[in-house]
Write a protein that holds these residues in place. Structure first.
Motif, PDB file in Angstrom:
ATOM      1  N   THR A 125       0.854  -1.192   0.000  1.00  0.00           N
ATOM      2  CA  THR A 125       0.000   0.000   0.000  1.00  0.00           C
ATOM      3  C   THR A 125       0.887   1.238   0.000  1.00  0.00           C
ATOM      4  O   THR A 125       2.083   1.165   0.339  1.00  0.00           O
ATOM      5  CB  THR A 125      -0.918   0.046   1.235  1.00  0.00           C
ATOM      6  N   ALA A 126       0.299   2.380  -0.337  1.00  0.00           N
ATOM      7  CA  ALA A 126       1.063   3.631  -0.324  1.00  0.00           C
ATOM      8  C   ALA A 126       1.565   3.926   1.088  1.00  0.00           C
ATOM      9  O   ALA A 126       2.705   4.366   1.270  1.00  0.00           O
ATOM     10  CB  ALA A 126       0.202   4.778  -0.851  1.00  0.00           C
ATOM     11  N   PHE A 127       0.726   3.660   2.086  1.00  0.00           N
ATOM     12  CA  PHE A 127       1.149   3.873   3.470  1.00  0.00           C
ATOM     13  C   PHE A 127       2.333   2.976   3.813  1.00  0.00           C
ATOM     14  O   PHE A 127       3.331   3.439   4.368  1.00  0.00           O
ATOM     15  CB  PHE A 127      -0.009   3.629   4.438  1.00  0.00           C
ATOM     16  N   ASP A 128       2.221   1.684   3.499  1.00  0.00           N
ATOM     17  CA  ASP A 128       3.316   0.747   3.773  1.00  0.00           C
ATOM     18  C   ASP A 128       4.609   1.201   3.094  1.00  0.00           C
ATOM     19  O   ASP A 128       5.690   1.173   3.685  1.00  0.00           O
ATOM     20  CB  ASP A 128       2.982  -0.659   3.274  1.00  0.00           C
ATOM     21  N   ALA A 129       4.490   1.600   1.831  1.00  0.00           N
ATOM     22  CA  ALA A 129       5.677   2.023   1.077  1.00  0.00           C
ATOM     23  C   ALA A 129       6.304   3.264   1.694  1.00  0.00           C
ATOM     24  O   ALA A 129       7.533   3.341   1.835  1.00  0.00           O
ATOM     25  CB  ALA A 129       5.307   2.278  -0.384  1.00  0.00           C
ATOM     26  N   SER A 130       5.487   4.231   2.081  1.00  0.00           N
ATOM     27  CA  SER A 130       6.040   5.454   2.678  1.00  0.00           C
ATOM     28  C   SER A 130       6.743   5.150   3.995  1.00  0.00           C
ATOM     29  O   SER A 130       7.790   5.732   4.295  1.00  0.00           O
ATOM     30  CB  SER A 130       4.956   6.519   2.861  1.00  0.00           C
ATOM     31  N   GLN A 131       6.186   4.217   4.772  1.00  0.00           N
ATOM     32  CA  GLN A 131       6.819   3.821   6.029  1.00  0.00           C
ATOM     33  C   GLN A 131       8.139   3.098   5.773  1.00  0.00           C
ATOM     34  O   GLN A 131       9.142   3.366   6.429  1.00  0.00           O
ATOM     35  CB  GLN A 131       5.867   2.932   6.843  1.00  0.00           C
ATOM     36  N   ALA A 132       8.151   2.190   4.827  1.00  0.00           N
ATOM     37  CA  ALA A 132       9.355   1.424   4.511  1.00  0.00           C
ATOM     38  C   ALA A 132      10.469   2.310   3.957  1.00  0.00           C
ATOM     39  O   ALA A 132      11.652   2.058   4.206  1.00  0.00           O
ATOM     40  CB  ALA A 132       9.031   0.314   3.512  1.00  0.00           C
ATOM     41  N   LEU A 133      10.081   3.343   3.206  1.00  0.00           N
ATOM     42  CA  LEU A 133      11.069   4.219   2.565  1.00  0.00           C
ATOM     43  C   LEU A 133      11.394   5.463   3.382  1.00  0.00           C
ATOM     44  O   LEU A 133      12.370   6.153   3.090  1.00  0.00           O
ATOM     45  CB  LEU A 133      10.559   4.645   1.181  1.00  0.00           C
ATOM     46  N   CYS A 169       9.486   8.215   3.560  1.00  0.00           N
ATOM     47  CA  CYS A 169       9.144   9.398   2.763  1.00  0.00           C
ATOM     48  C   CYS A 169       7.679   9.753   2.991  1.00  0.00           C
ATOM     49  O   CYS A 169       6.941   9.013   3.639  1.00  0.00           O
ATOM     50  CB  CYS A 169       9.416   9.153   1.284  1.00  0.00           C
ATOM     51  N   ASP A 170       7.275  10.872   2.451  1.00  0.00           N
ATOM     52  CA  ASP A 170       5.882  11.307   2.531  1.00  0.00           C
ATOM     53  C   ASP A 170       5.017  10.401   1.664  1.00  0.00           C
ATOM     54  O   ASP A 170       5.433  10.005   0.568  1.00  0.00           O
ATOM     55  CB  ASP A 170       5.781  12.762   2.046  1.00  0.00           C
ATOM     56  N   ILE A 171       3.824  10.081   2.121  1.00  0.00           N
ATOM     57  CA  ILE A 171       2.920   9.217   1.358  1.00  0.00           C
ATOM     58  C   ILE A 171       2.614   9.809  -0.019  1.00  0.00           C
ATOM     59  O   ILE A 171       2.384   9.071  -0.979  1.00  0.00           O
ATOM     60  CB  ILE A 171       1.628   8.922   2.152  1.00  0.00           C
ATOM     61  N   ALA A 172       2.655  11.123  -0.150  1.00  0.00           N
ATOM     62  CA  ALA A 172       2.377  11.776  -1.438  1.00  0.00           C
ATOM     63  C   ALA A 172       3.438  11.453  -2.483  1.00  0.00           C
ATOM     64  O   ALA A 172       3.180  11.572  -3.686  1.00  0.00           O
ATOM     65  CB  ALA A 172       2.285  13.291  -1.245  1.00  0.00           C
ATOM     66  N   GLN A 173       4.628  11.023  -2.060  1.00  0.00           N
ATOM     67  CA  GLN A 173       5.721  10.679  -2.979  1.00  0.00           C
ATOM     68  C   GLN A 173       5.610   9.265  -3.536  1.00  0.00           C
ATOM     69  O   GLN A 173       6.411   8.866  -4.366  1.00  0.00           O
ATOM     70  CB  GLN A 173       7.069  10.825  -2.276  1.00  0.00           C
ATOM     71  N   ILE A 174       4.612   8.525  -3.091  1.00  0.00           N
ATOM     72  CA  ILE A 174       4.395   7.175  -3.595  1.00  0.00           C
ATOM     73  C   ILE A 174       3.484   7.252  -4.815  1.00  0.00           C
ATOM     74  O   ILE A 174       2.387   7.809  -4.747  1.00  0.00           O
ATOM     75  CB  ILE A 174       3.767   6.266  -2.518  1.00  0.00           C
ATOM     76  N   ALA A 175       3.947   6.721  -5.918  1.00  0.00           N
ATOM     77  CA  ALA A 175       3.156   6.678  -7.147  1.00  0.00           C
ATOM     78  C   ALA A 175       2.378   5.371  -7.157  1.00  0.00           C
ATOM     79  O   ALA A 175       2.959   4.301  -7.354  1.00  0.00           O
ATOM     80  CB  ALA A 175       4.062   6.775  -8.370  1.00  0.00           C
ATOM     81  N   LYS A 176       1.071   5.459  -6.907  1.00  0.00           N
ATOM     82  CA  LYS A 176       0.223   4.267  -6.910  1.00  0.00           C
ATOM     83  C   LYS A 176      -0.170   3.952  -8.349  1.00  0.00           C
ATOM     84  O   LYS A 176      -0.735   4.797  -9.044  1.00  0.00           O
ATOM     85  CB  LYS A 176      -1.057   4.503  -6.106  1.00  0.00           C
ATOM     86  N   SER A 177       0.116   2.761  -8.799  1.00  0.00           N
ATOM     87  CA  SER A 177      -0.277   2.313 -10.139  1.00  0.00           C
ATOM     88  C   SER A 177      -1.560   1.496 -10.003  1.00  0.00           C
ATOM     89  O   SER A 177      -1.542   0.379  -9.501  1.00  0.00           O
ATOM     90  CB  SER A 177       0.820   1.454 -10.770  1.00  0.00           C
TER      91      SER A 177
END
Length: 160
Positions: free
Chosen positions: A34-42, A44-52
């Motif tokens: 998920t975008a939340f999971d990715a932002s936590q793992a990286l 970074c801000d959740i807005a920086q996650i590009a959801k496809s």
């Protein structure tokens, strides 16, 4: 971080290798499903996650890729107003069969087939963006301008 990429992540890395930009797929020890999971793992801000996100074109039945900022939900009415495409929900089976990846790891590139791609203008606000790379724990870093090269997508305002 693992250095040996899983099959789907390697497919994305192989696709990215054809460009003159050093894109590197990273396989993380944590979920990026998920975008939340990715932002936590990286970190970074959740807005920086590009959801496809894969939708179905109501008229043609073909897949449509919508790449949105992790902080946004897609407004189908805005997409229709900007593109004339009516979006329907696509189920997991449709996504896997048509695109070649499971939900939670769909990248914006290296798909089974060329698809119409719609990009969220919000992503242009960030110097660094992270996108899924084929598995629920693989990502790659890019800039908004790279989407033009990688996807030939159309930029619109699409957030709810």
């Amino acid at each position: 971080m693992s250095t040996t990429l899983k099959g789907s992540a390697q497919r994305v890395q192989d696709y990215l290798a054809q460009f003159d930009i050093a894109f590197v797929v990273k396989q993380l020890p944590y979920s990026t499903r998920t975008a939340f999971d990715a932002s936590q793992a990286l970190g970074c801000d959740i807005a920086q996650i590009a959801k496809s996100l894969i939708f179905k074109n109501r008229e043609s039945g073909e897949p449509v890729l919508v790449v949105t900022s992790g902080k946004h939900a897609v407004c189908k009415d805005k997409v229709f107003a900007a593109t004339g495409i009516e979006l329907d929900k696509a189920d997991a089976k449709f996504v896997k069969e048509k695109i070649g990846y499971a939900i939670g790891g769909v990248p914006p590139v290296a798909l089974n087939k060329r698809v119409i791609t719609i990009l969220d203008n919000e992503l242009k606000n960030y110097n660094v963006i992270w996108a899924a790379a084929g598995t629920p724990n693989a990502v790659f870093e890019l800039k908004a301008c790279n989407f033009n090269l990688l996807t030939q997508g159309v930029w619109i305002e699409l957030a709810k």
